[in-house]
Motif scaffolding. Structure first.
Motif, PDB file in Angstrom:
ATOM      1  N   LEU A  48       7.077 145.975  37.888  1.00 31.04           N
ATOM      2  CA  LEU A  48       5.752 145.896  37.204  1.00 31.04           C
ATOM      3  C   LEU A  48       5.956 146.590  35.570  1.00 31.04           C
ATOM      4  N   VAL A  49       5.179 146.055  34.848  1.00 26.21           N
ATOM      5  CA  VAL A  49       5.259 146.517  33.388  1.00 26.21           C
ATOM      6  C   VAL A  49       3.713 146.933  32.973  1.00 26.21           C
ATOM      7  N   ILE A  50       3.418 148.164  32.497  1.00 25.24           N
ATOM      8  CA  ILE A  50       2.137 148.591  32.293  1.00 25.24           C
ATOM      9  C   ILE A  50       2.135 148.708  30.851  1.00 25.24           C
ATOM     10  N   ALA A  51       1.103 148.132  30.326  1.00 23.79           N
ATOM     11  CA  ALA A  51       0.983 148.430  28.558  1.00 23.79           C
ATOM     12  C   ALA A  51      -0.284 148.738  28.369  1.00 23.79           C
ATOM     13  N   VAL A  52      -0.577 149.967  27.740  1.00 24.67           N
ATOM     14  CA  VAL A  52      -1.881 150.433  27.121  1.00 24.67           C
ATOM     15  C   VAL A  52      -2.225 149.618  26.044  1.00 24.67           C
ATOM     16  N   ALA A  53      -3.044 148.776  26.222  1.00 26.43           N
ATOM     17  CA  ALA A  53      -3.730 147.807  25.308  1.00 26.43           C
ATOM     18  C   ALA A  53      -4.796 148.359  24.469  1.00 26.43           C
ATOM     19  N   SER A  54      -5.764 148.858  24.835  1.00 25.42           N
ATOM     20  CA  SER A  54      -6.981 148.962  24.223  1.00 25.42           C
ATOM     21  C   SER A  54      -7.537 150.332  24.372  1.00 25.42           C
ATOM     22  N   PRO A  55      -8.161 151.052  23.393  1.00 20.82           N
ATOM     23  CA  PRO A  55      -8.632 152.476  23.649  1.00 20.82           C
ATOM     24  C   PRO A  55      -9.265 152.325  24.904  1.00 20.82           C
ATOM     25  N   VAL A  68      -1.355 145.075  33.691  1.00 25.19           N
ATOM     26  CA  VAL A  68      -0.411 145.200  34.458  1.00 25.19           C
ATOM     27  C   VAL A  68       0.284 143.882  34.385  1.00 25.19           C
ATOM     28  N   ALA A  69       1.652 143.830  34.319  1.00 23.10           N
ATOM     29  CA  ALA A  69       2.461 142.541  34.046  1.00 23.10           C
ATOM     30  C   ALA A  69       3.407 142.534  35.388  1.00 23.10           C
ATOM     31  N   LEU A  70       3.438 141.310  36.145  1.00 24.88           N
ATOM     32  CA  LEU A  70       4.406 141.162  37.298  1.00 24.88           C
ATOM     33  C   LEU A  70       5.865 140.677  36.523  1.00 24.88           C
ATOM     34  N   CYS A  71       6.927 141.274  36.623  1.00 25.35           N
ATOM     35  CA  CYS A  71       8.131 140.951  35.946  1.00 25.35           C
ATOM     36  C   CYS A  71       8.884 139.767  36.840  1.00 25.35           C
ATOM     37  N   PRO A  72       9.712 138.997  36.212  1.00 25.09           N
ATOM     38  CA  PRO A  72      10.747 138.138  36.807  1.00 25.09           C
ATOM     39  C   PRO A  72      11.845 138.804  37.106  1.00 25.09           C
ATOM     40  N   ASN A  73      12.832 137.954  37.671  1.00 23.29           N
ATOM     41  CA  ASN A  73      14.040 138.373  38.368  1.00 23.29           C
ATOM     42  C   ASN A  73      14.730 139.043  37.055  1.00 23.29           C
ATOM     43  N   ALA A  74      14.644 138.665  35.932  1.00 22.45           N
ATOM     44  CA  ALA A  74      15.301 139.188  34.641  1.00 22.45           C
ATOM     45  C   ALA A  74      15.017 140.578  34.420  1.00 22.45           C
ATOM     46  N   GLY A  75      13.900 141.224  35.136  1.00 24.95           N
ATOM     47  CA  GLY A  75      13.523 142.464  35.186  1.00 24.95           C
ATOM     48  C   GLY A  75      12.655 143.037  34.175  1.00 24.95           C
ATOM     49  N   PRO A  76      12.277 144.233  33.949  1.00 21.95           N
ATOM     50  CA  PRO A  76      11.109 144.694  33.018  1.00 21.95           C
ATOM     51  C   PRO A  76      11.568 144.814  31.490  1.00 21.95           C
ATOM     52  N   ALA A  77      12.845 144.910  31.072  1.00 21.92           N
ATOM     53  CA  ALA A  77      13.384 145.049  29.840  1.00 21.92           C
ATOM     54  C   ALA A  77      12.433 144.151  28.675  1.00 21.92           C
ATOM     55  N   PRO A  78      12.867 142.821  28.929  1.00 29.70           N
ATOM     56  CA  PRO A  78      12.184 141.897  27.598  1.00 29.70           C
ATOM     57  C   PRO A  78      10.770 142.099  27.814  1.00 29.70           C
ATOM     58  N   VAL A  80       8.904 144.845  28.325  1.00 23.53           N
ATOM     59  CA  VAL A  80       8.625 146.251  27.695  1.00 23.53           C
ATOM     60  C   VAL A  80       8.886 146.226  26.200  1.00 23.53           C
ATOM     61  N   GLU A  81      10.131 145.563  25.797  1.00 20.88           N
ATOM     62  CA  GLU A  81      10.722 145.369  24.389  1.00 20.88           C
ATOM     63  C   GLU A  81       9.557 144.672  23.503  1.00 20.88           C
ATOM     64  N   THR A 120       1.966 150.794  23.517  1.00 22.02           N
ATOM     65  CA  THR A 120       2.567 151.617  24.421  1.00 22.02           C
ATOM     66  C   THR A 120       2.811 150.997  25.864  1.00 22.02           C
ATOM     67  N   ALA A 121       4.287 150.863  26.348  1.00 24.77           N
ATOM     68  CA  ALA A 121       4.565 150.127  27.618  1.00 24.77           C
ATOM     69  C   ALA A 121       5.640 150.721  28.265  1.00 24.77           C
ATOM     70  N   PHE A 122       5.534 150.584  29.515  1.00 25.35           N
ATOM     71  CA  PHE A 122       6.480 151.122  30.483  1.00 25.35           C
ATOM     72  C   PHE A 122       6.748 150.332  31.941  1.00 25.35           C
ATOM     73  N   SER A 123       7.673 150.634  32.201  1.00 29.62           N
ATOM     74  CA  SER A 123       7.813 149.908  33.717  1.00 29.62           C
ATOM     75  C   SER A 123       7.770 150.874  34.875  1.00 29.62           C
ATOM     76  N   SER A 124       7.382 150.160  36.023  1.00 32.07           N
ATOM     77  CA  SER A 124       7.343 150.999  37.169  1.00 32.07           C
ATOM     78  C   SER A 124       7.875 149.989  38.373  1.00 32.07           C
ATOM     79  N   ARG A 125       8.446 150.732  39.274  1.00 31.30           N
ATOM     80  CA  ARG A 125       9.195 149.993  40.277  1.00 31.30           C
ATOM     81  C   ARG A 125       8.447 150.427  41.762  1.00 31.30           C
ATOM     82  N   VAL A 126       8.056 149.468  42.354  1.00 29.49           N
ATOM     83  CA  VAL A 126       7.728 149.723  43.777  1.00 29.49           C
ATOM     84  C   VAL A 126       8.622 149.535  44.791  1.00 29.49           C
TER      85      VAL A 126
END
Ligand code: PMV
Length: 295
Positions: free
Chosen positions: A161-168, A264-274, A276-277, A285-291
């Motif tokens: 998953l990728v999480i981004a803080v979008a709004s106040p 919260v965004a669900l990542c494709p097989n390519a993984g979270p890096a694209p 997050v970048e 502000t964005a970060f990935s998290s693996r369940v």
């Protein structure tokens, strides 16, 4: 030091308040807490002491009383953003309860801990469903229904998953009241939306159990549209969703109380890096998290 994690709701925020099943995951980011006994309850977050009137200090007094524990001082180290729908307050409550239990040499049962964190959470949110505390205490992927407690859900494969803080940040209490007002205005329409979300939850569970990530992404998008209908999105949240989807997310939604906060965004097989970048390039502000799937 005791630890507890944050959470993201994949399906069912707000609906969970009305008894609909939600699906949520614990984040690997969270908080650490350390407890020592003291003459009166006090708490410091990242080295900053909070005053006695601060709601968090009041909540600590509730937590301590619910555990039948003596007054204490809690030091908290935040390793996640707070106030943006990721369950930081429940994570602090769980970590503080665990730290206090450890300090007293007591092993708290899950029910004891969740009941005490329920008392802590009511100070902030009035009548919380308990989903945040359940995720903080359990981690992994859970099904949550108000009044029934959390149930772990099996995953066919690990989730990225990728999480981004979008709004106040917004106030959970105000957003819950906003949704309650919509229900007052048109109960028939609202109940139909709850039914749809209940269906999303059931389908999401199947997708998780069978590893159908593209379908899960579509469910996140559908759930997001109901949250938009409830006026819980913001222009910044929509912009962050757009960026995540263009970077390849399989699905993306506002998560938590909404009206601000995170996607919260669900990542494709390519993984979270694209993802997050792309989100960081767009100023979020964005970060990935693996369940992880249990073995
Ligand atoms: O506090 P938040 O932003 O994580 O939202 C909690 C989830 C709600 O469903 C909106 C409220 C609740 O009590 O479940």
């Amino acid at each position: 030091m005791a630890h507890a994690g944050g959470k993201v709701i994949l399906v069912g925020e707000h609906a969970v308040v009305y008894g609909v099943e939600a699906v949520a995951v614990g984040l690997d980011r969270g908080v650490e807490a350390h407890a020592r006994l003291a003459d009166a309850c006090s708490i410091a977050i990242d080295g900053k002491p909070l005053d006695a009137e601060n709601l968090t200090t009041v909540a600590l007094e509730e937590l301590r009383a619910a555990l039948g524990a003596p007054p204490c001082h809690i030091e908290v180290e935040l390793q996640m953003p707070a106030g943006v729908g990721l369950g930081a307050s429940a994570a602090i409550g769980v970590a503080a309860g665990r730290a206090l239990g450890e300090r007293l040499g007591r092993t708290l049962t899950p029910t004891e801990l969740l009941d005490a964190v329920g008392a802590w959470e009511r100070v902030f949110h009035g009548n919380p469903s308990g989903i945040d505390a359940a995720c903080a205490a359990l981690g992994g992927c859970i099904r949550f229904r108000k009044g029934r407690g959390p149930e772990p859900l099996p995953l066919a494969s690990s989730l990225e998953l990728v999480i981004a803080v979008a709004s106040p940040p917004s106030s959970t209490r105000e957003m819950v009241a906003r949704v309650a007002a919509l229900r007052e205005r048109d109960a028939t329409r609202f109940d139909a939306q709850l039914q749809r979300i209940a269906d999303f939850s059931r389908r999401a569970e199947l997708c998780l159990a069978q590893g159908q990530l593209a379908e899960l992404g579509a469910i996140l998008a559908e759930n997001h549209q109901v949250l938009v209908d409830w006026d819980l999105s913001t222009p910044e949240i929509e912009r962050a969703r757009q960026v995540a989807l263009e970077a390849g997310a399989l699905g993306c939604k506002v998560t938590g109380a909404g009206g601000g906060g995170c996607i919260v965004a669900l990542c494709p097989n390519a993984g979270p890096a694209p993802l997050v970048e792309a989100l960081r390039r767009a100023g979020f502000t964005a970060f990935s998290s693996r369940v992880a799937a249990a073995n």
